[in-house]
Design a protein around this motif. Sequence first.
Motif, PDB file in Angstrom:
ATOM      1  N   TRP A  53       0.791  -1.118   0.098  1.00  0.00           N
ATOM      2  CA  TRP A  53      -0.073  -0.140  -0.058  1.00  0.00           C
ATOM      3  C   TRP A  53       0.836   1.272  -0.006  1.00  0.00           C
ATOM      4  N   LEU A  54       1.908   1.113   0.708  1.00  0.00           N
ATOM      5  CA  LEU A  54       2.980   2.185   0.524  1.00  0.00           C
ATOM      6  C   LEU A  54       3.553   2.279  -0.855  1.00  0.00           C
ATOM      7  N   ARG A  55       4.069   1.295  -1.377  1.00  0.00           N
ATOM      8  CA  ARG A  55       4.663   1.090  -2.613  1.00  0.00           C
ATOM      9  C   ARG A  55       3.942   1.945  -3.758  1.00  0.00           C
ATOM     10  N   ARG A  56       2.623   1.264  -3.600  1.00  0.00           N
ATOM     11  CA  ARG A  56       1.819   1.750  -4.820  1.00  0.00           C
ATOM     12  C   ARG A  56       1.095   3.103  -4.515  1.00  0.00           C
ATOM     13  N   PRO A  58      -2.031   5.394  -4.016  1.00  0.00           N
ATOM     14  CA  PRO A  58      -3.236   5.116  -3.348  1.00  0.00           C
ATOM     15  C   PRO A  58      -4.520   5.409  -4.327  1.00  0.00           C
ATOM     16  N   ASP A 242      -3.628  10.140   1.263  1.00  0.00           N
ATOM     17  CA  ASP A 242      -2.587   8.939   1.234  1.00  0.00           C
ATOM     18  C   ASP A 242      -3.077   7.708   1.802  1.00  0.00           C
ATOM     19  N   ALA A 243      -2.386   6.534   1.256  1.00  0.00           N
ATOM     20  CA  ALA A 243      -3.104   5.309   1.654  1.00  0.00           C
ATOM     21  C   ALA A 243      -3.425   5.015   3.294  1.00  0.00           C
TER      22      ALA A 243
ATOM     23  N   GLU B  33       5.984   2.801 -10.266  1.00  0.00           N
ATOM     24  CA  GLU B  33       6.101   2.714  -9.054  1.00  0.00           C
ATOM     25  C   GLU B  33       7.401   1.988  -8.784  1.00  0.00           C
ATOM     26  N   ASN B  34       8.292   1.940  -7.746  1.00  0.00           N
ATOM     27  CA  ASN B  34       9.194   0.761  -7.447  1.00  0.00           C
ATOM     28  C   ASN B  34       8.634  -0.403  -7.253  1.00  0.00           C
ATOM     29  N   PRO B  35       9.370  -1.512  -7.814  1.00  0.00           N
ATOM     30  CA  PRO B  35       8.851  -2.900  -7.620  1.00  0.00           C
ATOM     31  C   PRO B  35       9.365  -3.391  -6.040  1.00  0.00           C
ATOM     32  N   PRO B  38       9.534  -0.403   0.534  1.00  0.00           N
ATOM     33  CA  PRO B  38       9.999   0.727   1.157  1.00  0.00           C
ATOM     34  C   PRO B  38      11.034   0.065   2.314  1.00  0.00           C
ATOM     35  N   PHE B  43       8.669   0.844   8.281  1.00  0.00           N
ATOM     36  CA  PHE B  43       7.826  -0.105   9.120  1.00  0.00           C
ATOM     37  C   PHE B  43       8.162   0.125  10.649  1.00  0.00           C
ATOM     38  N   SER B 209       8.125   8.777  -3.929  1.00  0.00           N
ATOM     39  CA  SER B 209       7.307   7.882  -4.635  1.00  0.00           C
ATOM     40  C   SER B 209       8.230   6.920  -5.295  1.00  0.00           C
ATOM     41  N   LYS B 210       9.114   7.203  -5.839  1.00  0.00           N
ATOM     42  CA  LYS B 210       9.843   6.521  -6.841  1.00  0.00           C
ATOM     43  C   LYS B 210      10.963   6.030  -6.381  1.00  0.00           C
ATOM     44  N   SER B 213      10.207   4.192  -2.893  1.00  0.00           N
ATOM     45  CA  SER B 213       9.072   3.156  -2.791  1.00  0.00           C
ATOM     46  C   SER B 213       7.631   3.393  -2.135  1.00  0.00           C
ATOM     47  N   LEU B 214       7.554   4.891  -2.012  1.00  0.00           N
ATOM     48  CA  LEU B 214       6.453   5.402  -0.928  1.00  0.00           C
ATOM     49  C   LEU B 214       5.464   6.258  -1.886  1.00  0.00           C
ATOM     50  N   ALA B 215       4.922   5.632  -3.227  1.00  0.00           N
ATOM     51  CA  ALA B 215       3.927   6.416  -3.736  1.00  0.00           C
ATOM     52  C   ALA B 215       2.536   6.487  -2.860  1.00  0.00           C
ATOM     53  N   GLY B 216       2.509   5.682  -1.804  1.00  0.00           N
ATOM     54  CA  GLY B 216       1.230   5.768  -1.282  1.00  0.00           C
ATOM     55  C   GLY B 216       1.160   6.626  -0.087  1.00  0.00           C
ATOM     56  N   LEU B 217       2.562   7.093   0.203  1.00  0.00           N
ATOM     57  CA  LEU B 217       2.549   8.115   1.424  1.00  0.00           C
ATOM     58  C   LEU B 217       2.377   9.487   0.969  1.00  0.00           C
TER      59      LEU B 217
END
Lengths: 347, 347
Positions: A53-56, A58, A242-243, B33-35, B38, B43, B209-210, B213-217
Motif C-alpha cells: 500500500w505504501l509502494r503503490r 493510493p 494517502d493510503a 512505482e518502484n517494484p 520501502p 515499518f 514516490s519513486k 517506494s513510497l507512492a502511497g505515502l
Amino acid sequence: MPFLRKHLQSVAGYTPGEQPPPGSPVIKLNTNENPYPPSPEVFRALQTIDPEWLRRYPDPTAIAFRKTASEVLNIPPDWITVGNGSDELISLIVRAVVEPGATVVYPMPSYVLYRTVAQIQDAQPIEVAYDEAFTFPLQEILDAQGAVTFIASPNSPIGNLVSEEALETLAANLQGLLVIDEAYVDFTDTTALHLVRQHANVIILRTLSKGYSLAGLRLGFAIAHPTLIQNLNKIKDSYAVDAIAALAGAAAIRDQAHKNSNVQKVLRSRATLHQNLVELGFRVWPSEGNFLLVQPPQEISAIALQQHLKTQGILVRHFNLPGVADKLRITIGTDVQNEQLCRILKK
Amino acid sequence: MPFLRKHLQSVAGYTPGEQPPPGSPVIKLNTNENPYPPSPEVFRALQTIDPEWLRRYPDPTAIAFRKTASEVLNIPPDWITVGNGSDELISLIVRAVVEPGATVVYPMPSYVLYRTVAQIQDAQPIEVAYDEAFTFPLQEILDAQGAVTFIASPNSPIGNLVSEEALETLAANLQGLLVIDEAYVDFTDTTALHLVRQHANVIILRTLSKGYSLAGLRLGFAIAHPTLIQNLNKIKDSYAVDAIAALAGAAAIRDQAHKNSNVQKVLRSRATLHQNLVELGFRVWPSEGNFLLVQPPQEISAIALQQHLKTQGILVRHFNLPGVADKLRITIGTDVQNEQLCRILKK
C-alpha cells in the motif's frame, strides 16, 4: 523576487496556532484538538499496513473511506470527496468557483483561513461583522451575494450555531456556492447535511481532526451534489489522501461509539469549565464546539493573560479580530488540564 | 453549474494511470512505482506512532523530515519545503508565480500534470515539442520566457536526461521561475541540485514516490533559495504533510543503503528488459528513469498492444501525446514480472 505574483506580496499567509513538538510539557488548549486519543480501531488498522500500500499510489478517490463514511452518514459515496484535511478542500473550492476579483463572503469572527485563501486567489474577501451580541448577520450576507459564502457552524472562535432557518434561507437565495463548514459538528446535535439534497449550490465540509481526534492525520471530506463533486474532483490533486490516512480514517469513522464517548466527556467538561470560569469572574459565551470564548475580568487584558498562561505552561488562543480581540479562545482539555488552568487563573 | 469558473468547463482534469485495488492479480507496469518495498526502517517507524501524534496537529514545517533530508542532501533545512507529494508542490508553484493568462512553458512529451495545473490556473500552457530524435528544445524554451518553466529530468515518458549545460543556460537566462522536476533522479547519476545555490529563480522538486517506494505515502519536497521557500510557505496548506508521512519519510530518506540497493536492482533489470525488448523487435529508447519508452514492431499498434496486455493481466501506459502516441511506457518491474511481460509479447 520579481517572478512572484504581485498581489501575494501583501498576503500575510495563515498563521496556525503554536504547535510545540510532541513531548513538550505543555497543556495545549490553543488549537481545538480533542483531548482524548483516537479510536483503538485506528491503531489496529495501522498494524495491518501492507508494504504494497505504501509502494503503490493510493486509490485517487479513497473509495474505501468514502464507502464507510457513506454508511455512517447515509448518503451515497458519489456525493462525497476527500481532501488532505478540510483546509485543502476550502482552498480547492475557492479555486473552483472564484474568478480573480470576485467575492468571498463570510461572517467575522470566524475561521481566518477563509480570508487567507481568498487573498491568495486574488479574490475580494467580504467580511460581514457579527454584532456585539454575536447575532448572525443573515441579511448582510445575503445582500453580499458572494461567488462563494463560507458559514462555519458551529463557528469558531465564538462557539455559536447558525440556525437551520438561516442556512436554509442562504441556500435558497444565494446565487453562488454556500459552504457550510461543520468542522465542529460532532460537539452539537444538529447538522445542515439535509440541505445538500435540496440545493445543488450547498457543500458541507467535515473533518476527522476534531470529533475523531485525528488532527495529525489530515483527512477532511466534502458532501455535495454529485455534479459539484465531479467538478471538484476534476481539479483536485489526484492523490490528495494517502493510503494510511484513508485506512485509518475509515477505521475511525466506523467507530462511532468511541467518538461519541469522547464527545460526551468533552461536553461534560465544557459545562464544568464554563461554570468555573464564570465563578472566576470571566464572561463566557455559550459554545456548541469543543472550546469556550471567554473575556477576562475588566482589569486583565486578554493578551497579557495569554502570555501569562504561556509562562505557566498553558497555551490558549488569541485572535486579533473585530469583536474578539479582548477575548481568548480556550480549547476544552481533560478535567485535569481544565482544573490546572483554573488553579492558575485563580492566582 | 453556474457558479463554477467558466474556464474550468473546458479543463479535462488530470487522468492518473489506472490504480487497481490492492490485492488485484495484476502486473502493474503503468505508473512507475518502484517494484521493491520501502525500507524496513519505515515499518519500524510506523510501530512507534504515538496516539498523541495523531490527536494533535502535525508540525507545519515537518522539521524532523527536513532536518534528515538536509543531512542527506547537504543543504540547510530552510532551503527545503514539503508537500503532499510533489504534485501538490507543482500546483503550489503555479499559484505562487503565474498570473491569469501568463505562460507556463514545458517541453512535450513530459509530465501531463504541468498542462492540467496551468489550465486550472487559467494560464496559457506553451508546449514546446521535442523533435523526432527527442532533442531537448533549449532555444525554443528560452525564447518562450515562461512565467514558470517546468523541466523534468529524467523526463517521463521519454527517459531522457536534460544536460547540465542546458539547465544552467535556462537558469541564467530565464526571467521567470525554472522548476527542475527530479522525480526520477534516484535512477541516474546526476542532479541539478547545485543550481539552486547559484540561481534564486531555480527550484528543484523531489519525491519519495519513486526511488524510496513510497507512492502511497504522498511526500514530496522542494529545494530553493530560502526567500523563495518562505514565499511558497506563505501560501501553502499549513498542515500539508501529516504526522505519519513526515515520520515515515524521514526513516526512508535516512536509509540510503536500502534505496540504493533497490535502485541497483531496477537498473540491472532495466538493462535486461531493454535488451529483451530489442530482441523482440521493439524500438527502445535509452532511459535514465525506472521505465522504458518502447515502440512495437511496425505491424502492431501501441494502443492495441496495451489493450492486449491488459487482458493478460499486465498494465502499461499509453500517452496520447505528440511524439509518443505510437509508443508505450513500461515501468521496470521485478525480473519475474519483466520476464512474464516478455513471454506474453513473444506470442
